[in-house]
Design a protein around this motif. Structure first.
Motif, PDB file in Angstrom:
ATOM      1  N   ARG A  41     -15.779   9.948 -27.545  1.00  0.00           N
ATOM      2  CA  ARG A  41     -14.439   9.600 -27.088  1.00  0.00           C
ATOM      3  C   ARG A  41     -13.749   8.713 -28.131  1.00  0.00           C
ATOM      4  NH1 ARG A  41     -12.228   6.042 -23.052  1.00  0.00           N
ATOM      5  NH2 ARG A  41     -14.075   4.751 -22.961  1.00  0.00           N
ATOM      6  N   HIS A  42     -12.460   8.900 -28.295  1.00  0.00           N
ATOM      7  CA  HIS A  42     -11.791   8.215 -29.396  1.00  0.00           C
ATOM      8  C   HIS A  42     -10.330   7.914 -29.116  1.00  0.00           C
ATOM      9  CE1 HIS A  42     -14.498   8.361 -32.906  1.00  0.00           C
ATOM     10  NE2 HIS A  42     -13.567   7.627 -33.456  1.00  0.00           N
ATOM     11  N   TYR A  43      -9.848   6.859 -29.699  1.00  0.00           N
ATOM     12  CA  TYR A  43      -8.412   6.579 -29.827  1.00  0.00           C
ATOM     13  C   TYR A  43      -7.701   6.378 -28.494  1.00  0.00           C
ATOM     14  CZ  TYR A  43      -9.618   8.989 -34.188  1.00  0.00           C
ATOM     15  OH  TYR A  43     -10.227   9.408 -35.343  1.00  0.00           O
ATOM     16  N   ALA A  44      -8.452   6.129 -27.410  1.00  0.00           N
ATOM     17  CA  ALA A  44      -7.833   6.174 -26.095  1.00  0.00           C
ATOM     18  C   ALA A  44      -7.305   4.818 -25.646  1.00  0.00           C
ATOM     19  CB  ALA A  44      -8.848   6.693 -25.083  1.00  0.00           C
ATOM     20  N   PRO A  45      -6.016   4.759 -25.300  1.00  0.00           N
ATOM     21  CA  PRO A  45      -5.508   3.550 -24.661  1.00  0.00           C
ATOM     22  C   PRO A  45      -5.994   3.513 -23.209  1.00  0.00           C
ATOM     23  CG  PRO A  45      -3.779   5.188 -24.772  1.00  0.00           C
ATOM     24  CD  PRO A  45      -5.003   5.791 -25.422  1.00  0.00           C
ATOM     25  N   THR A  46      -5.730   2.414 -22.521  1.00  0.00           N
ATOM     26  CA  THR A  46      -6.112   2.317 -21.104  1.00  0.00           C
ATOM     27  C   THR A  46      -5.236   3.238 -20.257  1.00  0.00           C
ATOM     28  OG1 THR A  46      -6.681   0.028 -21.544  1.00  0.00           O
ATOM     29  CG2 THR A  46      -6.534   0.657 -19.245  1.00  0.00           C
ATOM     30  N   ALA A  47      -3.973   3.346 -20.636  1.00  0.00           N
ATOM     31  CA  ALA A  47      -3.054   4.243 -19.918  1.00  0.00           C
ATOM     32  C   ALA A  47      -3.543   5.687 -20.035  1.00  0.00           C
ATOM     33  CB  ALA A  47      -1.650   4.134 -20.516  1.00  0.00           C
ATOM     34  N   SER A  48      -3.178   6.514 -19.043  1.00  0.00           N
ATOM     35  CA  SER A  48      -3.494   7.936 -19.172  1.00  0.00           C
ATOM     36  C   SER A  48      -2.524   8.554 -20.192  1.00  0.00           C
ATOM     37  CB  SER A  48      -3.379   8.638 -17.820  1.00  0.00           C
ATOM     38  OG  SER A  48      -2.024   8.743 -17.458  1.00  0.00           O
ATOM     39  N   VAL A  49      -3.009   9.536 -20.936  1.00  0.00           N
ATOM     40  CA  VAL A  49      -2.180  10.176 -21.969  1.00  0.00           C
ATOM     41  C   VAL A  49      -2.062  11.664 -21.662  1.00  0.00           C
ATOM     42  CG1 VAL A  49      -2.016  10.798 -24.415  1.00  0.00           C
ATOM     43  CG2 VAL A  49      -2.857   8.534 -23.766  1.00  0.00           C
ATOM     44  N   THR A  50      -0.845  12.160 -21.618  1.00  0.00           N
ATOM     45  CA  THR A  50      -0.610  13.596 -21.473  1.00  0.00           C
ATOM     46  C   THR A  50       0.194  14.063 -22.668  1.00  0.00           C
ATOM     47  OG1 THR A  50      -0.495  13.273 -19.082  1.00  0.00           O
ATOM     48  CG2 THR A  50       0.305  15.389 -19.933  1.00  0.00           C
ATOM     49  N   LEU A  51      -0.324  15.081 -23.351  1.00  0.00           N
ATOM     50  CA  LEU A  51       0.418  15.652 -24.477  1.00  0.00           C
ATOM     51  C   LEU A  51       1.354  16.718 -23.940  1.00  0.00           C
ATOM     52  CD1 LEU A  51      -1.962  16.308 -27.493  1.00  0.00           C
ATOM     53  CD2 LEU A  51       0.166  15.005 -27.440  1.00  0.00           C
ATOM     54  N   CYS A  52       2.586  16.752 -24.437  1.00  0.00           N
ATOM     55  CA  CYS A  52       3.553  17.726 -23.913  1.00  0.00           C
ATOM     56  C   CYS A  52       4.270  18.441 -25.045  1.00  0.00           C
ATOM     57  CB  CYS A  52       4.636  17.073 -23.082  1.00  0.00           C
ATOM     58  SG  CYS A  52       4.311  15.463 -22.458  1.00  0.00           S
ATOM     59  N   GLN A  53       4.747  19.630 -24.713  1.00  0.00           N
ATOM     60  CA  GLN A  53       5.616  20.347 -25.646  1.00  0.00           C
ATOM     61  C   GLN A  53       6.898  19.533 -25.828  1.00  0.00           C
ATOM     62  OE1 GLN A  53       4.819  23.282 -27.140  1.00  0.00           O
ATOM     63  NE2 GLN A  53       2.829  22.986 -26.167  1.00  0.00           N
ATOM     64  N   PRO A  54       7.516  19.654 -27.016  1.00  0.00           N
ATOM     65  CA  PRO A  54       8.787  18.955 -27.224  1.00  0.00           C
ATOM     66  C   PRO A  54       9.778  19.255 -26.095  1.00  0.00           C
ATOM     67  CG  PRO A  54       8.031  19.922 -29.268  1.00  0.00           C
ATOM     68  CD  PRO A  54       7.072  20.374 -28.212  1.00  0.00           C
ATOM     69  N   LYS A  55      10.521  18.244 -25.716  1.00  0.00           N
ATOM     70  CA  LYS A  55      11.587  18.324 -24.700  1.00  0.00           C
ATOM     71  C   LYS A  55      11.067  18.411 -23.257  1.00  0.00           C
ATOM     72  CE  LYS A  55      14.907  19.358 -27.952  1.00  0.00           C
ATOM     73  NZ  LYS A  55      14.729  18.206 -28.825  1.00  0.00           N
ATOM     74  N   THR A  56       9.752  18.383 -23.050  1.00  0.00           N
ATOM     75  CA  THR A  56       9.268  18.479 -21.668  1.00  0.00           C
ATOM     76  C   THR A  56       8.739  17.144 -21.148  1.00  0.00           C
ATOM     77  OG1 THR A  56       7.030  19.098 -22.349  1.00  0.00           O
ATOM     78  CG2 THR A  56       8.592  20.901 -21.990  1.00  0.00           C
ATOM     79  N   ALA A  57       8.649  16.154 -22.035  1.00  0.00           N
ATOM     80  CA  ALA A  57       8.008  14.887 -21.656  1.00  0.00           C
ATOM     81  C   ALA A  57       8.738  14.217 -20.485  1.00  0.00           C
ATOM     82  CB  ALA A  57       7.953  13.952 -22.858  1.00  0.00           C
ATOM     83  N   GLU A  58      10.062  14.187 -20.546  1.00  0.00           N
ATOM     84  CA  GLU A  58      10.815  13.437 -19.524  1.00  0.00           C
ATOM     85  C   GLU A  58      10.609  14.049 -18.138  1.00  0.00           C
ATOM     86  OE1 GLU A  58      13.419  10.944 -20.284  1.00  0.00           O
ATOM     87  OE2 GLU A  58      13.677  11.198 -22.464  1.00  0.00           O
ATOM     88  N   ALA A  59      10.605  15.396 -18.075  1.00  0.00           N
ATOM     89  CA  ALA A  59      10.441  16.059 -16.775  1.00  0.00           C
ATOM     90  C   ALA A  59       9.053  15.755 -16.195  1.00  0.00           C
ATOM     91  CB  ALA A  59      10.632  17.563 -16.935  1.00  0.00           C
ATOM     92  N   LEU A  60       8.011  15.833 -17.047  1.00  0.00           N
ATOM     93  CA  LEU A  60       6.659  15.529 -16.573  1.00  0.00           C
ATOM     94  C   LEU A  60       6.554  14.066 -16.159  1.00  0.00           C
ATOM     95  CD1 LEU A  60       4.544  17.456 -19.219  1.00  0.00           C
ATOM     96  CD2 LEU A  60       4.693  17.963 -16.791  1.00  0.00           C
ATOM     97  N   ALA A  61       7.226  13.225 -16.936  1.00  0.00           N
ATOM     98  CA  ALA A  61       7.148  11.786 -16.659  1.00  0.00           C
ATOM     99  C   ALA A  61       7.761  11.453 -15.307  1.00  0.00           C
ATOM    100  CB  ALA A  61       7.852  11.015 -17.771  1.00  0.00           C
ATOM    101  N   SER A  62       8.801  12.169 -14.920  1.00  0.00           N
ATOM    102  CA  SER A  62       9.472  11.798 -13.673  1.00  0.00           C
ATOM    103  C   SER A  62       8.550  12.022 -12.467  1.00  0.00           C
ATOM    104  CB  SER A  62      10.795  12.556 -13.523  1.00  0.00           C
ATOM    105  OG  SER A  62      10.536  13.925 -13.505  1.00  0.00           O
ATOM    106  N   GLU A  63       7.659  12.993 -12.575  1.00  0.00           N
ATOM    107  CA  GLU A  63       6.686  13.175 -11.479  1.00  0.00           C
ATOM    108  C   GLU A  63       5.755  11.967 -11.374  1.00  0.00           C
ATOM    109  OE1 GLU A  63       4.582  16.894 -12.017  1.00  0.00           O
ATOM    110  OE2 GLU A  63       6.493  17.891 -12.466  1.00  0.00           O
ATOM    111  N   ALA A  64       5.282  11.486 -12.522  1.00  0.00           N
ATOM    112  CA  ALA A  64       4.390  10.322 -12.514  1.00  0.00           C
ATOM    113  C   ALA A  64       5.118   9.094 -11.977  1.00  0.00           C
ATOM    114  CB  ALA A  64       3.864  10.057 -13.923  1.00  0.00           C
ATOM    115  N   LEU A  65       6.396   9.000 -12.310  1.00  0.00           N
ATOM    116  CA  LEU A  65       7.212   7.879 -11.840  1.00  0.00           C
ATOM    117  C   LEU A  65       7.277   7.892 -10.313  1.00  0.00           C
ATOM    118  CD1 LEU A  65       8.882   5.678 -13.278  1.00  0.00           C
ATOM    119  CD2 LEU A  65      10.887   7.133 -12.968  1.00  0.00           C
TER     120      LEU A  65
END
Ligand code: AMP
Ligand code: MG
Length: 345
Positions: free
Chosen positions: A231-255
């Protein structure tokens, strides 16, 4: 508790060299990330690296020396291709895996028949290595699994109570770890992508001369470079990789789930620095603008992940970056961060 961070002036470097010779751990800046050093020939000192980092014993260490000539006692032979690459890239962010010399302890190489060596391109690291007068084993100076440290404070946060001294040479320039290249077989093989890219290596050795397998999916590479298994490079926060321009939409669900959320998006052409809010808003998605160019993105990435942890982020949504040039090594690290994130440590 004593603060182990010292400005890397000549007195501190001399003192640090003495500490290393006496078997203690010293963290120091390189051009890539901060390293956690111990005298490579001192088994007990090297053991302290593994204990301090919580590093699995099957993950071997890179030996740092101050010049090409200094590798002679540590390797069984220097392949021709290594000479060529060292002439071009040393001092620099290229680690070469060569046949191991008899005096390198097992604990350094995790029992492998090879040893990884490099000459770092940082004045403090070079002065320290010359002052020690012996090879220094130095993995990245973070707790195992965490993002690598690019500032002295990152080392203090992770290992402040476990090191004798942290030499502060400011923020590191490259920001991601060295390229690890195995030169023990006919065809050199990249075991870890880094700031010396495949194209850079091909410009030196010829197009097609280097294996450029997908190191995440390739079993042979995983066998030859045990570091890939962990395991490597991991912050404590969960990390989700997204295609460009999709991050905000995915983020709103987590919000909506009540998490503190940030999206990491590449800024416009010409943005060279990180743009990070001073505190994170719980009510809405926080936007972090990453530098546009890969070289700047790489420099800021790990510090950014650490800063977001400090600010209390719960979920990060990171837009993928183009995989050409340095983008490939950056994506490797983002993928590893996503794989290992959000787990208890
Ligand atoms: P770090 O110094 O923490 O950036 O990790 C060192 C990296 O170099 C890890 O990915 C190790 O697996 C790799 N490495 C060190 N020594 C060897 C070796 N003898 N053969 C292959 N990979 C190595
Ligand atoms: Mg590391």
């Amino acid at each position: 508790m004593n603060n182990p961070v010292r400005p890397a002036d000549p007195d501190a470097i001399r003192e640090a060299a003495g500490l290393l010779r006496a078997g203690a751990l010293v963290a120091f800046p390189t051009e890539t990330v901060y390293g956690l050093g111990a005298c490579a020939l001192d088994i007990r000192a090297v053991g302290r690296i593994f204990a301090a980092k919580g590093r699995p014993p099957d993950n071997p260490l890179i030996i740092h020396v101050s010049c090409l000539d200094d590798i002679t006692p540590e390797v069984a032979s220097v392949p021709e291709v290594a000479k060529q690459l060292a002439a071009r890239w040393w001092p620099g962010p290229l680690t070469l895996v060569m046949p191991r010399g008899p005096r390198v302890p097992d604990i350094v190489t995790a029992g492998l028949a090879t040893v990884a060596v490099r000459v770092p391109a940082h004045p403090v690291a070079l002065e320290l290595l010359r002052a020690v007068g012996a090879p220094v084993a130095a993995p990245s100076a973070n707790r195992s699994g965490r993002p690598s440290p690019t500032q002295a404070q990152h080392v203090a946060d992770d290992l402040g109570d476990r090191v004798a001294m942290i030499l502060d040479g400011g923020a590191t320039q490259v920001g991601i770890e060295s390229t690890v290249l195995d030169v023990t077989s006919d065809r050199p093989m990249i075991l870890r992508r880094g700031s010396v890219t495949l194209a850079d290596l091909e410009s030196c050795l010829g197009v097609g001369a280097v294996d450029s397998v997908n190191i995440h999916k390739d079993r042979e590479a995983a066998r030859r470079s045990p570091g890939l298994r962990h395991r490597h490079y991991a912050p404590t926060a969960s990390v989700t990789l997204c295609q460009p321009k999709t991050a905000e939409a995915l983020a709103s669900e987590a919000l909506r789930r009540g998490e503190i959320v940030a999206v990491l998006i590449r800024g416009e052409v010409g943005q060279t620095t990180l743009c990070l809010p001073e505190r994170l808003d719980k009510e809405r998605t926080n936007r972090v603008l990453m530098p546009h160019a890969a070289i700047d993105y790489a420099r800021e990435l790990f510090g950014c992940l650490r800063a977001l942890d400090r600010l209390g982020a719960g979920a990060l949504f990171i837009e993928e970056v183009p995989r050409d040039g340095l983008g490939g090594p950056i994506m490797d690290r983002l993928e590893r961060a996503a794989e290992g994130s959000g787990q208890p440590r």
